[in-house]
Design an enzyme around this catalytic site. Structure first.
Site, PDB file in Angstrom:
ATOM      1  CD  GLN A 137      -2.651  -1.118   2.643  1.00  0.00           C
ATOM      2  OE1 GLN A 137      -2.551  -2.090   3.385  1.00  0.00           O
ATOM      3  NE2 GLN A 137      -3.378  -0.064   2.982  1.00  0.00           N
ATOM      4  NE  ARG A 159      -7.888   7.195  11.791  1.00  0.00           N
ATOM      5  CZ  ARG A 159      -8.665   7.953  11.022  1.00  0.00           C
ATOM      6  NH1 ARG A 159      -9.984   7.809  11.046  1.00  0.00           N
ATOM      7  NH2 ARG A 159      -8.136   8.862  10.233  1.00  0.00           N
ATOM      8  CD  GLU A 163      -9.596   3.192   7.318  1.00  0.00           C
ATOM      9  OE1 GLU A 163      -8.777   2.669   8.082  1.00  0.00           O
ATOM     10  OE2 GLU A 163      -9.605   4.417   7.072  1.00  0.00           O
ATOM     11  CB  ALA A 211      -6.361   7.445   6.336  1.00  0.00           C
TER      12      ALA A 211
END
Length: 772
Positions: free
Chosen positions: A204, A317, A723, A521
């Site tokens: 990624q 987070r 997500e 993200a």
């Protein structure tokens, strides 16, 4: 200069660019790539101890074995012995001390995998065992932390808890989760001139692999080029965990002068790589008679493993999502990053957000049980203010929430799912059935979109328009099956007002777009889509300026529409306009760049605006549980999610469905088990249970929130969708808890996760279910 006419391929359900290749087996992954006959294979030698000193390591017999070309250790690294993504605390090869079972000690470079497997057992390694800390409980007791705990504070929780009419304390624990991407970690390195390395990696984050590999080899970044065409899944597990296989392949190529590849098999992948952080959350909540939560304190403990990896961002987070969709006047969140002698845990879809939400959803559920209220009523009492009323709330980290649409989403879902009638029917069913219980739960999601680390919120692109009107597209985002490449191609086709078939999607490479951030993200389309649109606009502007000058008219009179370019009353095909611009010596290549605006984050104070906007959604899950065995089924799931103005509805729908089911897996079936010596016991499909097709809800209804539109200036007013849907799966876990609460006269179930059949059975027994 304008674009008009049809949407030019956006807001349409286009199939994934590799869909046919996926289903026909023609998609080429790293291990499928044609390699030279002299390509070598790398196999990593792993630690047998969770924590120990290395007193002796004799690899001479390995080196002398048939088919072995080289054996690599830390001594062979010319530069920096580190593969950690942020903090240099994760060696490529351990030196003197090992810190988890499976840690990389050395690597064999062989003519083939059979030779490597035959030789690896010849290694003589002697250890002096050291005490190992394996669990969150042990780490908390020993104060074994990567750093001092972090705090996030809103209001005065101590005073509010003291004054609250009611208070509860509790604890919820959730296990980790293996990524279980279909394609394992993989990298192919090809040496070039002057020590250069070309890497093909399933990652990624090509730029990070470029930088880490260059540091390891003592080279400048420009000497290493990393290319990624596609991954066979990633889910966060290839954000940093791809570093080690890529770096070992590159080191082998550098030392031998031959191409080399490192391909993990499934067992090695489990043993070497980090997982989702398991967590322990303690809570103290104060609330009123009506269910309004007045104050809550959370202590979040995350098992980080033996090094930092990305745990600092994940912990932040988790703290930032401890409120989920609830406007709580007084909150205090304390987070502990536990240092344990296990795999270094890493990014996983949601990046700490799911763990943070889990705590507050348990709180809402238990408060409702205590007061004898429907949990939905308690949740509604505590939502952030509805943006339609022109009001806003403030998160515990100081960000204004002025885009909240959770109320209309939940209102619509209550109606479409027939929640009220079904809840009453389930209560009647449970009253009439002793051994089988049903449960239902509705849970919301508010998920922040952007990297917590502000500088990562940037992206670049490169577009060439060839003189026949065809387009070459490149950008810094990577394709892991989520459809990013297709969406970006749609955006570019729309900008030029041409058919998407004229846009050539090309592999992500550090040789074209430098210094990229990870595709993570949920920001891949937000960032790379804007960068690509800007590059296309630059080229379009040059063409328009040239044509306007040629026709002695204003540039505003040049309109791109439906494959044509109109200049006043004249028209020509896009390809003809391009050809004329080329003959007129107009540059038809451009870069584009985008940096997300309005962001700020003080990591020391845990305060600021880390997120550009929030994505919202809600889900209703209904389950049935056999109390005699713990076996259960997800009977029905109703999902309603806000994707803003969808660029590709089919791809977004797939992300919602897949994310939800992955969340269900984390919370119900996927269990990681380590033995007392720190060895992972669940390291294959035979022992680790991801959801199968048969685990899908029997009745599954998924819809977009029809009035969704991003209030911020995102790409075509869309919202990220990678997500957030995973956390809709929390509804399935709380539905199972609701089923156990259906046992007459029992206390609050306090169900931990994953809620496997075994855990459900044990929890029912703990609650004192009497079947005699």
């Amino acid at each position: 200069m304008t674009s008009s006419g049809i949407d030019g391929d956006i807001r349409q359900s286009k199939h994934h660019d590799s869909a046919v290749k996926h289903v026909s087996g023609l998609a080429v992954y790293v291990d499928d790539m044609a390699t030279p006959a002299n390509c070598l294979t790398v196999l990593i030698g792993q630690s047998a101890h969770a924590h120990a000193k290395i007193t002796r390591m004799d690899l001479s017999a390995v080196a002398a074995a048939p088919g072995i070309v080289a054996v690599m250790t830390a001594a062979d690294i010319p530069g920096v012995n580190d593969c950690g993504p942020a903090i240099h605390d994760d060696p490529v090869f351990a030196v003197d001390e090992v810190c988890y079972v499976g840690q990389s000690l050395f690597a064999i470079v062989a003519v083939d995998m059979a030779a490597a497997r035959a030789a690896i057992g010849l290694a003589v390694i002697e250890y002096e065992p050291l005490p190992a800390i394996l669990t969150i409980d042990a780490a908390m007791q020993a104060k074994s932390w990567l750093a001092s705990p972090s705090e996030m504070i809103k209001g005065d929780t101590q005073s509010a808890l003291t004054a609250a009419p009611h208070a509860l304390r509790g604890r919820v624990c959730a296990g980790g989760q293996e990524h279980f991407y279909l394609e394992g970690q993989a990298a192919l390195a090809i040496p070039g001139e002057d020590g250069e390395i070309q890497l093909f990696s399933s990652t990624q984050h090509p730029s990070e692999i470029q930088h880490k590999t260059a540091q390891m080899l003592g080279l400048a970044n420009h000497a290493v080029t990393v290319e990624t065409r596609r991954m066979g899944g990633a889910f966060g597990g290839k954000e940093s965990q791809g570093n080690l296989p890529a770096m070992t392949a590159a080191l082998a190529a550098y030392l031998t002068g031959h191409p080399a590849k490192t391909i993990y098999d499934r067992d090695d992948d489990f043993m070497l790589t980090g997982k989702r952080h398991d967590c322990r959350i303690d809570y103290h909540v104060g609330f009123g008679d009506d269910g309004r939560v007045l104050a809550v304190e959370f202590e979040q403990a995350l098992r980080c493993g033996m090094s930092w990896d990305l745990s600092a961002g994940i912990a932040a987070r988790a703290m930032c999502h401890a409120d989920n969709a609830y406007d709580i006047p007084h909150m205090k969140i304390t987070n502990y990053c536990c240092l344990t002698h296990t795999q270094s845990n890493t990014a996983f879809r949601g990046f700490g957000g799911p763990q943070g939400m889990l705590g507050i959803e348990r709180v809402m559920d238990e408060v409702a049980h205590y007061l004898g209220l429907d949990p939905l009523e308690v949740r509604r009492k505590n939502f952030y203010p509805d943006k339609r009323a022109g009001k806003f709330g403030i998160t515990p980290y100081g960000q204004r929430v002025d885009d909240c649409v959770i109320q209309p989403i939940v209102d619509e879902l209550v109606k479409t799912s027939d929640y009220v009638a079904r809840r009453a029917e389930i209560a009647a069913f449970n009253a009439a059935n002793q051994y089988v219980k049903r449960g239902i739960a509705l849970t919301p999601v508010k998920f922040g979109i952007s990297f917590n680390t502000t500088f990562l919120n940037q992206a670049g692109s490169l577009i060439h328009v060839y003189n026949d009107g065809s387009v070459h597209l490149n950008h810094g985002g990577t394709e892991m099956g989520q459809g990013l490449y297709t969406k970006i191609a749609q955006i570019v086709a729309h900008e030029f007002q041409i058919d998407i078939d004229l846009v050539k999607i090309t592999a992500t490479t550090t040789g074209k777009v430098p210094n990229t951030s990870a595709t993570a993200a949920s920001s891949g389309t937000d960032l790379n889509g804007m960068a690509a649109m800007r590059a296309a606009q630059t080229i379009k502007g040059r063409i328009a300026a040239f044509l306007a000058d040629e026709h002695q008219t204003d540039q505003a009179e040049v309109v791109f529409a439906n494959g044509q370019v109109h200049i006043g009353t004249d028209s020509m095909a896009f390809a003809d306009a391009v050809k004329r611009a080329y003959l007129g010596r107009v540059s038809l290549s451009a870069t584009g760049f985008y940096a997300t605006p309005k962001l700020s984050w003080d990591k020391d104070r845990m305060h600021g605006r880390p997120f550009y906007y929030f994505a919202y959604g809600a889900a209703v899950s209904e389950v049935i549980v056999d109390l005699l065995t713990g076996e259960n089924r997800l009977l029905r799931a109703d999902l309603l999610h806000d994707v803003g103005k969808s660029i590709n509805p089919a791809i977004d729908m797939g992300q919602i469905e897949g994310g939800f089911l992955q969340g269900v897996g984390w919370l119900t079936t996927e269990e990681l088990v380590w033995d007392a010596a720190g060895r992972l016991q669940t390291h294959a499909p035979s022992t680790y249970k991801i959801p199968a097709c048969s685990d899908r809800p029997i009745d599954w209804r998924v819809a977009f929130y029809a009035d969704g539109e991003n209030s911020e200036d995102t790409i075509h007013k869309s919202k990220a969708v990678g997500e957030p849907p995973l956390m809709l799966g929390i509804s399935s876990w709380l539905a199972l808890s609701d089923a156990l609460a259906g046992i007459k006269g029992v206390a609050y179930p306090a169900l931990d996760a994953p809620a496997t059949a075994e855990r459900l059975l044990l929890t029912a027994n703990r609650l004192g279910a009497n079947f005699v």
